[in-house]
Scaffold this motif. Sequence first.
Motif, short mmCIF file in Angstrom:
data_model
loop_
_atom_site.label_atom_id
_atom_site.label_comp_id
_atom_site.label_asym_id
_atom_site.label_seq_id
_atom_site.Cartn_x
_atom_site.Cartn_y
_atom_site.Cartn_z
N ARG A 1 4.78 -9.10 36.62
CA ARG A 1 6.17 -9.03 36.84
C ARG A 1 6.62 -7.46 36.80
NH1 ARG A 1 9.95 -11.99 32.40
NH2 ARG A 1 9.39 -10.38 31.35
N ARG A 2 6.28 -6.62 35.80
CA ARG A 2 6.64 -5.41 35.60
C ARG A 2 6.20 -4.58 36.92
NH1 ARG A 2 4.92 -0.64 33.00
NH2 ARG A 2 6.56 0.58 32.13
N LYS B 1 8.69 -5.49 39.84
CA LYS B 1 9.82 -4.83 39.79
C LYS B 1 9.84 -3.20 40.04
CE LYS B 1 11.73 -7.59 36.05
NZ LYS B 1 12.27 -7.60 34.64
N LYS C 1 9.55 -3.08 43.88
CA LYS C 1 10.77 -3.40 44.57
C LYS C 1 11.40 -1.84 44.71
CE LYS C 1 14.47 -6.42 44.43
NZ LYS C 1 15.06 -7.69 43.73
N ALA C 2 11.56 -1.00 43.50
CA ALA C 2 12.59 -0.05 43.52
C ALA C 2 11.88 1.25 43.86
CB ALA C 2 12.77 0.23 41.95
N GLU D 1 14.82 -0.21 35.63
CA GLU D 1 13.60 -0.51 34.76
C GLU D 1 12.79 -1.27 35.63
OE1 GLU D 1 12.31 1.04 32.38
OE2 GLU D 1 14.34 2.02 31.33
#
Length: 324
Positions: free
Chosen positions: A144-145, A148, A151-152, A183
Motif C-alpha cells: 500500500r505504501r 502511494k 502514484k506521486a 506521504e
Amino acid sequence: MNIQPLALSFLAATAIGGLAWVFVYPLLSGEKKAEARRASVARPEPSGRPIDKNQRSRREQVEGSLKDLEARRLKEKKIPLSSRLTQAGLSWTPQKFMIISGVLAAVAFAIAMLFKGGLIGAVGLAFAAGFGLPRWMLSYLKKRREAKFLKALPDAVDVIVRGIKAGLPLFESIKVVAADAPEPLKSEFLAIIETQAIGMPLGEACARLFERMPVPEANFFGIVIAIQQKSGGNLSEALGNLSKVLRDRKKMAEKIQAMSMEAKASAGIIGSLPPIVMLLVYLSTPQYISLLWTHPTGQLMLVGCVIWMSIGIFVMKRMINFDF
C-alpha cells in the motif's frame, strides 16, 4: 482405527506434489524460456564500428555505476526485519514486532483450545496467527505504501525537471518536493536531504532510495541521478524521459490489472468455495463435520486439505500475477 496407511498416503502425496512443483511447474509456467530469453537479450553483440574515446569513457562510467548498484542490490537481497518494518512505514523495533507476534500466537492457541479444536489445530492456528498474519500485514502495508509512492513519483519528477529548467540546483528542487509532496514521498525525499546533509554525495543518497522503497521506479530515479553526478549530461532531459517512462509503466500496470480482473475473480471464487461450504455444513449439521477437528483421522485430513489448498492458491496467485 489404524491411521498409519493414511499417514503414509499423505506423505507420499506430499512428496509427489513437491517433486511435481520443482520439476514440472517451471516447464509449464515458461520460466526456463523466460530465463533463456533474458539471457539472449542481455548478451552483448559485437560491433564493427570504431568507438570514440570519449564515448567509451562515458559508457564505462555508466556501466560501472550500473554494476555498483546491481552488486549492492544483490548483496542486500535478504532484507532484515528492521528494513521490512521501515518499508511498511512502521516505527516498530524488531523486538516489538516479535512480542506482538508471540502474543497473537498465544491468544490464537488459547482460543483454539477453549473451543476444543484439538492440539494439532491449536498449534496450526497459533502458527498462522503468530507467524503468517503479522508478515502478511507487513506485506500488505508495504504494497500500500509503495502504491502511494508510485502514484506521486511522476509528479515529483516533473517538479524537479521544472525547477532545474528554471535554474534551481538539483538539491533545491528536491527540497521543494520534500516540502509539498504527499506521504510517503515526502518522508523519503526528506531522508535523501538528511542523508546528503551529513556528507554523503547526492547521487549515492538518491541511490539509497531503493533500499527504503524497493520498487523499480525508485531504482530508475537513483540510477539517473547517480549517473548524472558521475558523468554529467543534461539532467532535465534525462529526468523528463524518466517521468515519461514512469507514466508509461503506470499505464501498463493499470491495463494489466484491468485485463487480469476476470482471472483474479475466478481464482477468488474457487479459493473461497471450500471454506464457505465447510461453514455452511457446520451451521446446518455441526455434529457431521466436527469430526474433522475432534477425531485424529479428521485432523490429519484437515491438515492435508489445508496444505493442498495453500498450494493451489499459491499456484493460482503465480498464474495471475504479472511482472513487467
